[in-house]
Motif scaffolding. Structure first.
Motif, PDB file in Angstrom:
ATOM      1  N   TYR A  18     -16.078  -3.344   8.868  1.00  0.00           N
ATOM      2  CA  TYR A  18     -15.848  -2.384   9.945  1.00  0.00           C
ATOM      3  C   TYR A  18     -16.684  -1.148   9.658  1.00  0.00           C
ATOM      4  O   TYR A  18     -16.595  -0.569   8.580  1.00  0.00           O
ATOM      5  N   ILE A  19     -17.509  -0.760  10.629  1.00  0.00           N
ATOM      6  CA  ILE A  19     -18.346   0.426  10.506  1.00  0.00           C
ATOM      7  C   ILE A  19     -18.087   1.308  11.715  1.00  0.00           C
ATOM      8  O   ILE A  19     -18.280   0.879  12.861  1.00  0.00           O
ATOM      9  N   GLU A  20     -17.630   2.516  11.477  1.00  0.00           N
ATOM     10  CA  GLU A  20     -17.299   3.409  12.587  1.00  0.00           C
ATOM     11  C   GLU A  20     -18.463   4.347  12.881  1.00  0.00           C
ATOM     12  O   GLU A  20     -19.055   4.940  11.974  1.00  0.00           O
ATOM     13  N   HIS A  21     -18.777   4.483  14.175  1.00  0.00           N
ATOM     14  CA  HIS A  21     -19.814   5.402  14.636  1.00  0.00           C
ATOM     15  C   HIS A  21     -19.125   6.557  15.375  1.00  0.00           C
ATOM     16  O   HIS A  21     -17.901   6.671  15.350  1.00  0.00           O
ATOM     17  N   LEU A  22     -19.902   7.403  16.014  1.00  0.00           N
ATOM     18  CA  LEU A  22     -19.322   8.575  16.667  1.00  0.00           C
ATOM     19  C   LEU A  22     -18.391   8.194  17.809  1.00  0.00           C
ATOM     20  O   LEU A  22     -17.280   8.717  17.923  1.00  0.00           O
ATOM     21  N   THR A  23     -18.806   7.267  18.655  1.00  0.00           N
ATOM     22  CA  THR A  23     -18.007   6.920  19.836  1.00  0.00           C
ATOM     23  C   THR A  23     -17.660   5.434  19.913  1.00  0.00           C
ATOM     24  O   THR A  23     -17.050   5.000  20.883  1.00  0.00           O
ATOM     25  N   ASP A  24     -18.067   4.649  18.938  1.00  0.00           N
ATOM     26  CA  ASP A  24     -17.724   3.227  18.938  1.00  0.00           C
ATOM     27  C   ASP A  24     -17.761   2.721  17.506  1.00  0.00           C
ATOM     28  O   ASP A  24     -17.807   3.505  16.557  1.00  0.00           O
ATOM     29  N   SER A  25     -17.723   1.410  17.340  1.00  0.00           N
ATOM     30  CA  SER A  25     -17.707   0.848  15.986  1.00  0.00           C
ATOM     31  C   SER A  25     -18.349  -0.525  15.996  1.00  0.00           C
ATOM     32  O   SER A  25     -18.580  -1.126  17.049  1.00  0.00           O
ATOM     33  N   THR A  26     -18.615  -1.016  14.800  1.00  0.00           N
ATOM     34  CA  THR A  26     -19.074  -2.385  14.614  1.00  0.00           C
ATOM     35  C   THR A  26     -18.029  -3.111  13.780  1.00  0.00           C
ATOM     36  O   THR A  26     -17.674  -2.657  12.694  1.00  0.00           O
ATOM     37  N   PHE A  27     -17.511  -4.200  14.312  1.00  0.00           N
ATOM     38  CA  PHE A  27     -16.574  -5.046  13.575  1.00  0.00           C
ATOM     39  C   PHE A  27     -17.149  -6.449  13.590  1.00  0.00           C
ATOM     40  O   PHE A  27     -17.423  -7.015  14.648  1.00  0.00           O
ATOM     41  N   SER A  28     -17.372  -6.995  12.416  1.00  0.00           N
ATOM     42  CA  SER A  28     -18.041  -8.294  12.350  1.00  0.00           C
ATOM     43  C   SER A  28     -17.434  -9.173  11.272  1.00  0.00           C
ATOM     44  O   SER A  28     -17.046  -8.692  10.204  1.00  0.00           O
ATOM     45  N   GLN A  29     -17.369 -10.455  11.574  1.00  0.00           N
ATOM     46  CA  GLN A  29     -16.984 -11.461  10.593  1.00  0.00           C
ATOM     47  C   GLN A  29     -18.123 -12.462  10.376  1.00  0.00           C
ATOM     48  O   GLN A  29     -17.908 -13.532   9.819  1.00  0.00           O
ATOM     49  N   LYS A  30     -19.323 -12.076  10.804  1.00  0.00           N
ATOM     50  CA  LYS A  30     -20.486 -12.930  10.585  1.00  0.00           C
ATOM     51  C   LYS A  30     -20.815 -12.950   9.095  1.00  0.00           C
ATOM     52  O   LYS A  30     -21.002 -11.888   8.485  1.00  0.00           O
ATOM     53  N   PRO A  31     -20.886 -14.115   8.490  1.00  0.00           N
ATOM     54  CA  PRO A  31     -21.097 -14.211   7.040  1.00  0.00           C
ATOM     55  C   PRO A  31     -22.277 -13.414   6.522  1.00  0.00           C
ATOM     56  O   PRO A  31     -22.186 -12.769   5.476  1.00  0.00           O
ATOM     57  N   GLN A  32     -23.402 -13.420   7.248  1.00  0.00           N
ATOM     58  CA  GLN A  32     -24.591 -12.722   6.764  1.00  0.00           C
ATOM     59  C   GLN A  32     -24.361 -11.215   6.704  1.00  0.00           C
ATOM     60  O   GLN A  32     -24.700 -10.550   5.719  1.00  0.00           O
ATOM     61  N   SER A  33     -23.760 -10.646   7.753  1.00  0.00           N
ATOM     62  CA  SER A  33     -23.482  -9.205   7.784  1.00  0.00           C
ATOM     63  C   SER A  33     -22.468  -8.831   6.718  1.00  0.00           C
ATOM     64  O   SER A  33     -22.625  -7.826   6.005  1.00  0.00           O
ATOM     65  N   VAL A  34     -21.411  -9.636   6.607  1.00  0.00           N
ATOM     66  CA  VAL A  34     -20.365  -9.360   5.615  1.00  0.00           C
ATOM     67  C   VAL A  34     -20.953  -9.377   4.209  1.00  0.00           C
ATOM     68  O   VAL A  34     -20.667  -8.496   3.386  1.00  0.00           O
ATOM     69  N   GLU A  35     -21.807 -10.344   3.927  1.00  0.00           N
ATOM     70  CA  GLU A  35     -22.405 -10.462   2.599  1.00  0.00           C
ATOM     71  C   GLU A  35     -23.296  -9.271   2.276  1.00  0.00           C
ATOM     72  O   GLU A  35     -23.291  -8.755   1.139  1.00  0.00           O
ATOM     73  N   GLN A  36     -24.059  -8.800   3.254  1.00  0.00           N
ATOM     74  CA  GLN A  36     -24.950  -7.663   3.026  1.00  0.00           C
ATOM     75  C   GLN A  36     -24.159  -6.416   2.637  1.00  0.00           C
ATOM     76  O   GLN A  36     -24.532  -5.699   1.694  1.00  0.00           O
ATOM     77  N   TYR A  37     -23.075  -6.153   3.350  1.00  0.00           N
ATOM     78  CA  TYR A  37     -22.292  -4.954   3.053  1.00  0.00           C
ATOM     79  C   TYR A  37     -21.462  -5.126   1.782  1.00  0.00           C
ATOM     80  O   TYR A  37     -21.216  -4.154   1.067  1.00  0.00           O
ATOM     81  N   ARG A  38     -21.038  -6.342   1.495  1.00  0.00           N
ATOM     82  CA  ARG A  38     -20.346  -6.576   0.231  1.00  0.00           C
ATOM     83  C   ARG A  38     -21.289  -6.306  -0.945  1.00  0.00           C
ATOM     84  O   ARG A  38     -20.894  -5.692  -1.942  1.00  0.00           O
ATOM     85  N   ASP A  39     -22.526  -6.750  -0.811  1.00  0.00           N
ATOM     86  CA  ASP A  39     -23.518  -6.489  -1.862  1.00  0.00           C
ATOM     87  C   ASP A  39     -23.752  -4.993  -2.034  1.00  0.00           C
ATOM     88  O   ASP A  39     -23.899  -4.498  -3.158  1.00  0.00           O
TER      89      ASP A  39
END
Length: 301
Positions: A253-274
């Motif tokens: 979960y990444i919060e921006h000023l007026t919206d957010s990004t919520f993703s369960q895509k393995p590639q995105s999750v892995e990048q932020y976990r790293d």
């Protein structure tokens, strides 16, 4: 199958805190129905046609966006060839629980749509990992500090709305007091300790609370020095939800000023976990972080 032998569960067990989280259950049930449909060799449109569902209803159920009614679950399981009475009973029990009201719905007057995914699922996580570059993470904020943060936001809020948002934050924090509470691992930018939010008294109280939380066995806090966050190149705050169950995919979960990004895509999750791994490896240890925090507290004396 012998009479004394139990049918194998359709789900990874134990479900634990997930059983008390309707949103998480909807996702798990939807994912399991998708697996069963694929195994049956059917497309979502085929299922809609055969069961007389409205267009895309099957897809919405599988994505957890549409609650599954008991009658729909019965029809879907029958279509997918699930006839074992124990399995059907277990599935229907979870369907019933998934239709209960989430606790956070009572805050729908102040809970933005983009913040809902995080609030809805964090209580079902086994581990919550977060990096915060500007403020103490919400799960570790005192009411006075939270109020100051909320009032400093871009929206002009009525006092009632501010109080409701503070209450929501405190309700989220109560999840850390539950027997099956998630483990919280937070990395905060060093500048967070330098930024006096709400005035010296509020800031001192917040830092003292943070120090007390750091002594809890299921809470880990690390401070990332300024040169570390500059070298890792984080850019923004992120929260990573790690679920203990194979039936529920990890999320970011990444919060921006007026919206957010919520993703369960393995590639995105892995990048932020790293990224969180690199931050944790370069940040001060929890013990070193506590020493630094106590030093900052003394400056407010």
């Amino acid at each position: 199958m012998a009479a004394t032998e139990r049918s194998p569960s359709l789900f990874v067990r134990p479900l634990g805190a997930v059983e008390n989280n309707p949103t998480a259950l909807k996702l798990i049930l939807g994912g399991k129905l998708r697996e069963l449909r694929v195994s049956a060799g059917l497309d979502p449109a085929d299922v809609d046609d055969r069961l007389g569902f409205s267009r895309s209803k099957t897809s919405r159920i599988e994505l957890g966006r549409h609650g599954c009614k008991p009658a729909d679950a019965e029809a879907l399981l029958r279509l997918y060839g699930v006839e074992d009475e124990e399995l059907v009973t277990e599935f229907q029990r979870l369907v019933t629980q998934s239709r209960q009201s989430d606790w956070w719905r009572s805050f729908s007057d102040v809970l933005s749509d983009f913040f809902t995914p995080l609030v809805a699922l964090e209580g079902a996580a086994a581990i919550i990992r977060t990096y915060e570059p500007f403020y103490v993470p919400g799960l570790l904020q005192t009411p006075a500090y939270a109020r100051a943060v909320i009032e400093s936001g871009p929206a002009r809020l009525l006092p009632h709305d501010v109080r409701r948002r503070v209450d929501l934050r405190q309700e989220r924090q109560r999840q850390l007091d539950q027997p099956d509470a998630p483990r919280l691992w937070a990395v905060i930018d060093e500048s967070v300790l330098m930024r006096t939010v709400g005035g010296p008294r509020v800031m001192r109280e917040q830092l003292e609370h943070l120090a007390a939380m750091m002594r809890r066995p299921h809470v880990t806090v690390q401070v990332a020095p300024l040169d570390v966050t500059a070298s890792v190149g984080v850019g923004t705050g992120v929260t990573y939800l790690r679920f203990a169950l194979g039936d529920l995919k990890d999320a970011i979960y990444i919060e921006h000023l007026t919206d957010s990004t919520f993703s369960q895509k393995p590639q995105s999750v892995e990048q932020y976990r790293d990224m969180l791994d690199r931050l944790g490896a370069c940040a001060l240890t929890p013990k070193e972080s506590l020493v630094l925090l106590e030093e900052r507290i003394r400056r407010y004396s």
